[in-house]
Write an enzyme that holds these catalytic residues in place. Structure first.
Site, PDB file in Angstrom:
ATOM      1  N   HIS A   1      75.454  39.717  -5.636  1.00 36.96           N
ATOM      2  CA  HIS A   1      76.402  40.713  -5.151  1.00 36.96           C
ATOM      3  C   HIS A   1      77.722  40.092  -4.725  1.00 36.96           C
ATOM      4  CE1 HIS A   1      74.478  44.529  -5.721  1.00 36.96           C
ATOM      5  NE2 HIS A   1      73.377  43.809  -5.721  1.00 36.96           N
TER       6      HIS A   1
ATOM      7  N   CYS B   1      76.738  51.098 -16.067  1.00 29.40           N
ATOM      8  CA  CYS B   1      77.444  50.734 -14.832  1.00 29.40           C
ATOM      9  C   CYS B   1      77.135  49.313 -14.391  1.00 29.40           C
ATOM     10  CB  CYS B   1      77.159  51.723 -13.712  1.00 29.40           C
ATOM     11  SG  CYS B   1      75.446  51.699 -13.198  1.00 29.40           S
TER      12      CYS B   1
ATOM     13  N   ASP C   1      70.005  44.789 -13.383  1.00 28.97           N
ATOM     14  CA  ASP C   1      68.558  44.792 -13.157  1.00 28.97           C
ATOM     15  C   ASP C   1      67.794  44.892 -14.471  1.00 28.97           C
ATOM     16  OD1 ASP C   1      68.063  44.421 -10.402  1.00 28.97           O
ATOM     17  OD2 ASP C   1      68.910  46.386 -10.004  1.00 28.97           O
TER      18      ASP C   1
ATOM     19  N   GLU D   1      67.342  51.113 -15.383  1.00 28.65           N
ATOM     20  CA  GLU D   1      67.432  49.678 -15.086  1.00 28.65           C
ATOM     21  C   GLU D   1      66.065  49.006 -15.071  1.00 28.65           C
ATOM     22  OE1 GLU D   1      69.503  49.121 -11.337  1.00 28.65           O
ATOM     23  OE2 GLU D   1      68.471  50.798 -10.403  1.00 28.65           O
TER      24      GLU D   1
HETATM   25  C1  PEP Z   1      72.526  47.217 -12.055  1.00 27.11           C
HETATM   26  O1  PEP Z   1      71.383  46.865 -11.726  1.00 27.11           O
HETATM   27  O2  PEP Z   1      73.029  46.968 -13.171  1.00 27.11           O
HETATM   28  C2  PEP Z   1      73.376  47.959 -11.099  1.00 27.11           C
HETATM   29  C3  PEP Z   1      74.521  48.485 -11.458  1.00 27.11           C
HETATM   30  O3  PEP Z   1      72.944  48.056  -9.813  1.00 27.11           O
HETATM   31  P1  PEP Z   1      73.029  46.860  -8.735  1.00 27.11           P
HETATM   32  O4  PEP Z   1      73.820  45.738  -9.339  1.00 27.11           O
HETATM   33  O5  PEP Z   1      73.652  47.436  -7.524  1.00 27.11           O
HETATM   34  O6  PEP Z   1      71.576  46.522  -8.557  1.00 27.11           O
HETATM   35 MG    MG Z   2      70.464  47.727  -9.944  1.00 29.10          MG
END
Ligand code: PEP
Ligand code: MG
Length: 537
Positions: free
Chosen positions: A188, A498, A451, A427
């Site tokens: 993150h 996304c 994910d 995901e």
């Molecule tokens: C993903 O898993 O691609 C996603 C957009 O969610 P996060 O990165 O917040 O887990």
């Molecule tokens: Mg995710």
């Protein structure tokens, strides 16, 4: 001048003062200090703060467990004020010119050793107490370093690793770059760096002594240059100007449609973590918000955000976007995003554990509070809601029942709400495989490639050691994306991406050819992708 090498996770050039963040794990390093008097003042301030904490703990314990249980905190106050203990720390700072944390840690060892070797059973036990107060004191000293992020000068944050809850507390307007020893391309911190449009490096083996020095981060080459010569500094300042000029050029694409040469329009949305990212959404001219990671709202707080607090935020985002789509993802905590007040058990395998929608379905009071806030906010804009970590049709049906319950409650209370599109994140490989059935249940799919790659390749996205084989271009991942788009369209659901892969310019053409409807990316990636799509035949 000294150069350290790491791996770039987001390009760009940054210049600033280096802040080495020390972890709360109280992993104390010895560092040389020039100004002993200043360090003594730091110590004095930290002792005062620790005494205040101990007094508060005494009062709290007195109320909760009575006089005998609270007495230990009085003993701790006395030990902290003990002249011998304090003099030992002060002497070490002055004679050895070391940092206060280190002097406290060594004094703690010496005193604990001394108590432990005593005959008297009562005195023996004081060994644990001296360690306890010393850890608290070190914690205060390190905490003070953390707060220094909120400085007046532009800073380069250097740390072992950064958790989402740490980054959330920073004054981001001063942060020019993130550099970590650990962390992976998809952590993150990396995502945050992209959102903030600042260069970031991982896997960089730094020395604590660089704290406070001037640094340059070259996010293209993966370098951190410490104490640059004037020539090097000038060179990089020039490079920074060139970068700014390139960005300026992209600005010409603002206000233009995101449309291929053959006339197909792709919706280009932005990913955000909170209201503070909206500025960047506007500057980069996103057509909407494709992923609002609502968990950051929870991460910022010391306790569960209330319905009203959440409503104010969602409403403000919806109003700012003025009728453009705003897709808010419901709470996605667990795994790497831990929040103390949720009281989650420690798990051996948190990425595959109790997280996201699994928590919401087991604790409907939390889920319903968020859904009420979201539906109330939907009266003020064009809100969509999506649910993370879905694995089955059964889950989606349970979610929809709770959504209906919330809507019924609002209606009976005379609260109005708008038309809300409901979607799910795809995901997990399970969701991909049943995407045909899932498409009939929702309005849209949003593919979370971060994910999805992790679960498809069985590679922990947080594990830096596996970064070289964490390959979102793997044919298995790309075939899954294709399959989801086809199944979504057959079942009447539109499909977007996304995850971070959505911003990969090498794949933009592929996604367009696959039939993707929407790409949701960090705001700073919007204009380069718009250019790429406009060049697509
Ligand atoms: C993903 O898993 O691609 C996603 C957009 O969610 P996060 O990165 O917040 O887990
Ligand atoms: Mg995710």
């Amino acid at each position: 001048m000294k150069t350290f090498y790491g791996k770039p996770v987001f390009g760009g050039i940054a210049v600033g003062e280096i802040r080495v963040l020390k972890k709360e794990e109280k992993n104390v390093h010895r560092s040389h200090i020039d100004d002993g008097e200043k360090e003594l003042k730091r110590l004095e301030k930290a002792v005062d703060e620790t005494l205040t904490q101990l007094k508060q703990l005494y009062e709290k314990a007195l109320k909760e467990v009575g006089e005998s249980g609270a007495a230990i905190f009085e003993v701790h106050q006395m030990m902290l004020e003990d002249q011998g203990y304090q003099e030992s720390i002060q002497n070490m700072i002055m004679t050895q010119q070391v940092n206060a944390e280190y002097a406290v840690a060594v004094t703690a060892d010496n005193f604990a050793g001394m108590f432990a070797s005593m005959e008297d059973a009562y005195m023996k036990e004081r060994a644990a107490d001296v360690r306890d107060i010393s850890e608290r004191l070190i914690g205060v000293l390190l905490e003070e370093e953390k707060k220094e992020i909120n400085a007046d000068v532009p800073v380069i944050i250097v740390a072992q690793d950064l958790t989402p809850s740490e980054t959330v507390q920073m004054d981001k307007s001063k942060v020019q770059s993130f550099v970590t020893r650990h962390g992976s391309t998809n952590s993150h911190t990396a995502i945050l760096a992209r959102t903030m449009n600042v260069p970031a490096l991982i896997g960089l083996d730094y020395e604590d002594g660089i704290h406070g020095k001037i640094g340059i981060v070259d996010g293209f080459k993966g370098e951190l240059i410490v104490n640059p010569t004037e020539e090097v500094l000038a060179l990089y300042q020039k490079k920074q100007e060139e970068e700014a000029a390139k960005r300026e050029l992209l600005q010409q694409l603002k206000g233009k449609e995101t449309i291929t040469r053959s006339g197909r329009e792709i919706r280009l949305y932005a990913n955000i973590g909170g209201i503070s990212d909206l500025q960047s959404v506007m500057t980069n001219d996103a057509a909407g918000i494709g992923l609002f990671r609502s968990e950051f709202l929870y991460l910022e707080k010391e306790d569960y955000p209330t319905e009203e607090e959440q409503f104010q935020v969602y409403r403000s985002v919806a109003e700012t976007m003025a009728g453009k789509k705003v897709i808010i993802r419901t709470l996605d905590i667990g795994a790497d995003k831990q929040i103390d007040y949720f009281g989650l058990e420690k798990e051996d395998n948190p990425a595959m554990g109790y997280r996201a929608i699994r928590i919401c379905l087991k604790r409907p009071e939390i889920f319903k509070t968020q859904l009420r806030a979201l539906y109330r906010a939907s009266a003020y804009g064009n809100i969509g809601i999506m649910f993370p970590m879905i694995i089955s049709v059964k889950e989606v049906r349970s979610i929809k029942e709770i959504v209906e319950e919330v809507k019924r409650e609002l209606t009976s209370q005379g609260v109005t709400y708008g038309e809300v599109e409901l979607g799910i994140m795809i995901e997990t490989p399970a969701a991909v495989m049943v995407s045909g059935e899932l498409a009939g249940e929702v309005d849209f799919f949003s593919i979370g490639t971060n994910d999805l790659t992790q679960y498809t390749l069985a590679i922990d996205r947080q594990n830096a050691a596996l970064d070289d084989i964490y390959d979102p271009h793997h044919p298995a991942v790309l075939k899954m994306i294709q399959m989801v788009i086809e199944n979504g369209h057959k079942g009447g659901a539109w499909v977007g991406i996304c995850g971070e892969l959505g911003a990969d310019l090498e794949l933009t053409d592929t996604f367009v050819e696959m039939g993707i409807d929407e790409l949701s990316v960090s705001p700073s990636c919007i204009l380069p992708i718009r250019r790429k799509i406009r060049e697509h035949d």
